[in-house]
Design a protein around this motif. Structure first.
Motif, PDB file in Angstrom:
ATOM      1  N   UNK A  40       0.848  -1.199   0.000  1.00 48.20           N
ATOM      2  CA  UNK A  40       0.000   0.000   0.000  1.00 48.20           C
ATOM      3  C   UNK A  40       0.882   1.248   0.000  1.00 48.20           C
ATOM      4  N   UNK A  41       0.741   2.126  -1.001  1.00 43.66           N
ATOM      5  CA  UNK A  41       1.503   3.381  -0.983  1.00 43.66           C
ATOM      6  C   UNK A  41       1.152   4.196   0.268  1.00 43.66           C
ATOM      7  N   UNK A  42       2.140   4.859   0.855  1.00 49.15           N
ATOM      8  CA  UNK A  42       1.966   5.556   2.134  1.00 49.15           C
ATOM      9  C   UNK A  42       0.798   6.535   2.098  1.00 49.15           C
ATOM     10  N   UNK A  43       0.585   7.173   0.976  1.00 45.05           N
ATOM     11  CA  UNK A  43      -0.479   8.193   0.930  1.00 45.05           C
ATOM     12  C   UNK A  43      -1.883   7.594   1.048  1.00 45.05           C
ATOM     13  N   UNK A  44      -2.017   6.290   0.870  1.00 43.23           N
ATOM     14  CA  UNK A  44      -3.335   5.658   0.983  1.00 43.23           C
ATOM     15  C   UNK A  44      -3.512   4.895   2.288  1.00 43.23           C
ATOM     16  N   UNK A  45      -2.494   4.892   3.134  1.00 38.15           N
ATOM     17  CA  UNK A  45      -2.525   4.061   4.341  1.00 38.15           C
ATOM     18  C   UNK A  45      -3.695   4.424   5.255  1.00 38.15           C
ATOM     19  N   UNK A  46      -3.938   5.725   5.462  1.00 38.62           N
ATOM     20  CA  UNK A  46      -5.023   6.120   6.370  1.00 38.62           C
ATOM     21  C   UNK A  46      -6.375   5.663   5.841  1.00 38.62           C
ATOM     22  N   UNK A  47      -6.578   5.755   4.542  1.00 37.96           N
ATOM     23  CA  UNK A  47      -7.876   5.347   3.989  1.00 37.96           C
ATOM     24  C   UNK A  47      -8.028   3.828   3.983  1.00 37.96           C
ATOM     25  N   UNK A  48      -6.925   3.110   3.866  1.00 40.49           N
ATOM     26  CA  UNK A  48      -6.993   1.644   3.985  1.00 40.49           C
ATOM     27  C   UNK A  48      -7.381   1.258   5.416  1.00 40.49           C
ATOM     28  N   UNK A  49      -6.795   1.963   6.408  1.00 40.49           N
ATOM     29  CA  UNK A  49      -7.179   1.703   7.804  1.00 40.49           C
ATOM     30  C   UNK A  49      -8.646   2.033   8.018  1.00 40.49           C
ATOM     31  N   UNK A  50      -9.107   3.129   7.431  1.00 43.24           N
ATOM     32  CA  UNK A  50     -10.520   3.512   7.545  1.00 43.24           C
ATOM     33  C   UNK A  50     -11.409   2.436   6.927  1.00 43.24           C
ATOM     34  N   UNK A  51     -11.034   1.949   5.746  1.00 43.83           N
ATOM     35  CA  UNK A  51     -11.815   0.895   5.085  1.00 43.83           C
ATOM     36  C   UNK A  51     -11.881  -0.342   5.976  1.00 43.83           C
ATOM     37  N   UNK A  52     -10.770  -0.679   6.619  1.00 41.76           N
ATOM     38  CA  UNK A  52     -10.750  -1.851   7.504  1.00 41.76           C
ATOM     39  C   UNK A  52     -11.677  -1.637   8.704  1.00 41.76           C
ATOM     40  N   UNK A  53     -11.668  -0.414   9.265  1.00 39.72           N
ATOM     41  CA  UNK A  53     -12.544  -0.125  10.409  1.00 39.72           C
ATOM     42  C   UNK A  53     -14.013  -0.194  10.008  1.00 39.72           C
ATOM     43  N   UNK A  54     -14.307   0.258   8.791  1.00 41.24           N
ATOM     44  CA  UNK A  54     -15.704   0.301   8.344  1.00 41.24           C
ATOM     45  C   UNK A  54     -16.204  -1.036   7.812  1.00 41.24           C
ATOM     46  N   UNK A  55     -15.309  -1.967   7.568  1.00 40.76           N
ATOM     47  CA  UNK A  55     -15.719  -3.263   7.012  1.00 40.76           C
ATOM     48  C   UNK A  55     -16.431  -4.063   8.107  1.00 40.76           C
ATOM     49  N   UNK A  56     -17.750  -4.125   8.007  1.00 37.46           N
ATOM     50  CA  UNK A  56     -18.560  -4.700   9.088  1.00 37.46           C
ATOM     51  C   UNK A  56     -18.150  -6.125   9.475  1.00 37.46           C
ATOM     52  N   UNK A  57     -17.893  -7.034   8.525  1.00 37.60           N
ATOM     53  CA  UNK A  57     -17.512  -8.389   8.935  1.00 37.60           C
ATOM     54  C   UNK A  57     -16.034  -8.532   9.302  1.00 37.60           C
ATOM     55  N   UNK A  58     -15.269  -7.443   9.218  1.00 36.91           N
ATOM     56  CA  UNK A  58     -13.852  -7.519   9.580  1.00 36.91           C
ATOM     57  C   UNK A  58     -13.029  -8.324   8.602  1.00 36.91           C
ATOM     58  N   UNK A  59     -13.363  -8.188   7.315  1.00 37.30           N
ATOM     59  CA  UNK A  59     -12.703  -9.010   6.297  1.00 37.30           C
ATOM     60  C   UNK A  59     -11.380  -8.421   5.795  1.00 37.30           C
ATOM     61  N   UNK A  60     -11.106  -7.167   6.150  1.00 34.88           N
ATOM     62  CA  UNK A  60      -9.878  -6.523   5.656  1.00 34.88           C
ATOM     63  C   UNK A  60      -8.777  -6.702   6.693  1.00 34.88           C
ATOM     64  N   UNK A  61      -7.729  -7.382   6.288  1.00 37.06           N
ATOM     65  CA  UNK A  61      -6.621  -7.703   7.184  1.00 37.06           C
ATOM     66  C   UNK A  61      -5.441  -6.817   6.817  1.00 37.06           C
ATOM     67  N   UNK A  62      -5.092  -5.924   7.749  1.00 36.00           N
ATOM     68  CA  UNK A  62      -3.995  -4.976   7.516  1.00 36.00           C
ATOM     69  C   UNK A  62      -2.750  -5.455   8.245  1.00 36.00           C
ATOM     70  N   UNK A  63      -1.647  -5.429   7.540  1.00 35.35           N
ATOM     71  CA  UNK A  63      -0.351  -5.781   8.133  1.00 35.35           C
ATOM     72  C   UNK A  63       0.514  -4.538   8.059  1.00 35.35           C
ATOM     73  N   UNK A  64       0.782  -3.917   9.210  1.00 39.95           N
ATOM     74  CA  UNK A  64       1.524  -2.638   9.241  1.00 39.95           C
ATOM     75  C   UNK A  64       3.015  -2.860   9.010  1.00 39.95           C
TER      76      UNK A  64
END
Ligand code: SF4
Length: 64
Positions: A40-64
């Protein structure tokens, strides 16, 4: 940062592709989202985290 979608959990509502279309693409035929980048390019990291928080079933797995 890396991000994956757990397809056992994804319910295909497409919200992630609205929050960060640069990283998540919605496939209308399969009715699933997919990740289009290996790193994930750094400029999109915050929105990827937001997408993960908003994903109701928790299907987005973020590895920092
Ligand atoms: S927001 Fe979550 S449930 Fe919705 S399409 Fe994206 S990964 Fe799937």
């Amino acid at each position: 940062m890396k991000v994956q979608i757990d397809y056992d959990l994804c319910m295909g509502d497409g919200n992630c592709s609205k929050v960060c279309p640069e990283v998540f693409e919605y496939d209308n035929d399969q009715m699933l989202a997919r990740v289009t980048v290996s790193e994930v390019p750094a400029e999109y990291a915050d929105r990827v985290r937001q997408a993960a928080e908003e994903c109701a079933p928790g299907a987005i797995v973020v590895e920092e």
